[in-house]
Design an enzyme around this catalytic site. Structure first.
Site, PDB file in Angstrom:
ATOM      1  N   THR A   1       0.803  -1.214   0.000  1.00  0.00           N
ATOM      2  CA  THR A   1       0.000   0.000   0.000  1.00  0.00           C
ATOM      3  C   THR A   1       0.837   1.266   0.000  1.00  0.00           C
ATOM      4  O   THR A   1       0.290   2.351  -0.161  1.00  0.00           O
ATOM      5  CB  THR A   1      -0.947   0.029   1.219  1.00  0.00           C
ATOM      6  OG1 THR A   1      -0.186  -0.040   2.421  1.00  0.00           O
ATOM      7  CG2 THR A   1      -1.936  -1.104   1.156  1.00  0.00           C
ATOM      8  N   GLY A   2       2.188   1.146   0.137  1.00  0.00           N
ATOM      9  CA  GLY A   2       3.000   2.366   0.144  1.00  0.00           C
ATOM     10  C   GLY A   2       2.505   3.274   1.245  1.00  0.00           C
ATOM     11  O   GLY A   2       2.903   3.116   2.380  1.00  0.00           O
ATOM     12  N   THR A   3       1.656   4.234   0.931  1.00  0.00           N
ATOM     13  CA  THR A   3       0.714   4.756   1.899  1.00  0.00           C
ATOM     14  C   THR A   3       1.100   5.981   2.700  1.00  0.00           C
ATOM     15  O   THR A   3       2.237   6.151   3.098  1.00  0.00           O
ATOM     16  CB  THR A   3       0.328   3.656   2.902  1.00  0.00           C
ATOM     17  OG1 THR A   3      -0.328   2.627   2.211  1.00  0.00           O
ATOM     18  CG2 THR A   3      -0.568   4.139   3.985  1.00  0.00           C
ATOM     19  N   THR A   4       0.072   6.774   2.980  1.00  0.00           N
ATOM     20  CA  THR A   4       0.077   7.726   4.090  1.00  0.00           C
ATOM     21  C   THR A   4      -1.230   7.521   4.841  1.00  0.00           C
ATOM     22  O   THR A   4      -2.304   7.595   4.243  1.00  0.00           O
ATOM     23  CB  THR A   4       0.162   9.182   3.588  1.00  0.00           C
ATOM     24  OG1 THR A   4       1.313   9.329   2.753  1.00  0.00           O
ATOM     25  CG2 THR A   4       0.265  10.143   4.756  1.00  0.00           C
TER      26      THR A   4
END
EC number: 3.4.25.1
Length: 243
Positions: free
Chosen positions: A47-50
């Site tokens: 999800t990589g993500t923040t």
């Protein structure tokens, strides 16, 4: 930062366990196992993500971006819901491998339902955070780093859960590849006793800020509002709808 283990329902003391039901029955089975090599992990959807969690005067606001990537180089999905309800008044974000995060959420949901069935009441947020930390430390969920947010009789709670099982509670927290960018905005914008509406705008702006520079984040924002009445999750591909 506050550790939730102290005085939680999962503190293992003789006095607490003496009159309680056997905590090992009914059993839900053993933890899932995996045999992935390091090379295999390059082909895992991540999800990589923040992801962001903020405590408010009304409850909790959680915000996440919508992007999943393959090996950190290719956008494999532009509409990933990275926050899921796991408790009547609680939700958890997905950070790390998609499969590991989904398995983690499923395991926690099962335990939440078992707890309520045994005791006739919802599990507290402190106890749920402790359980989530135990799962992260002992289970094969890859490098996950979720945020748990929820409301109980003690008020509003936001916890970050690291891959080694560490659990820390704070007024607001950020995890994922875009965390440095999002933290910069939150440090300026956060105030105590924000309303859910105000916190929603701040969180969405922080996600947008991260998406501008972090290649693992983008494609919109999912917003989750939690109060003592329940959990509401809604997505927006256009940041202008919420900032």
């Amino acid at each position: 930062m506050r550790a939730p283990q102290h005085n939680s329902d999962f503190s293992r003391t003789v006095n607490q366990l003496a009159d309680d039901p056997n905590p090992y029955e009914p059993e839900v089975g053993s933890m899932p196992k995996n045999e992935f090599s390091r090379a295999d992990l390059d082909n895992v959807n991540k999800t990589g993500t923040t992801t962001i969690g903020i405590t408010t005067e009304d409850g909790v606001v959680i915000a996440t971006d919508m992007r999943a990537s393959l090996g950190g180089r290719f956008v494999s999905n532009k509409n990933v819901q990275k926050v899921e309800q796991i408790h009547p008044t609680g939700a958890l974000t997905m950070v790390g491998s998609v499969g590991g995060a989904q398995s983690f959420i499923g395991s926690l949901r099962a335990e939440v339902n078992l707890y309520e069935a045994r005791r006739g009441e919802p599990i507290s947020m402190d106890a749920l955070a402790t359980l989530a930390g135990n799962f992260a430390r002992g289970g094969p969920f890859f490098a996950i780093h979720p945020i748990l947010g929820g409301v109980d009789e003690e008020g509003s709670h936001v916890y970050s859960i690291d891959p080694a099982g560490g659990v820390m509670e704070d007024d607001y927290t950020v995890t994922g590849s875009g965390m440095q960018l999002a933290y910069g905005l939150l440090e300026q914008e956060f105030e105590e006793d924000l309303s859910n509406d105000e916190a929603t705008t701040v969180a969405a702006r922080a996600i947008k800020s991260a998406a501008e520079r972090d290649t693992g984040s983008g494609n919109g924002v999912f917003l989750c509002e939690i109060t003592d009445e329940g959990v509401d999750i809604h997505g927006h591909h256009d940041f202008d709808e919420v900032v």
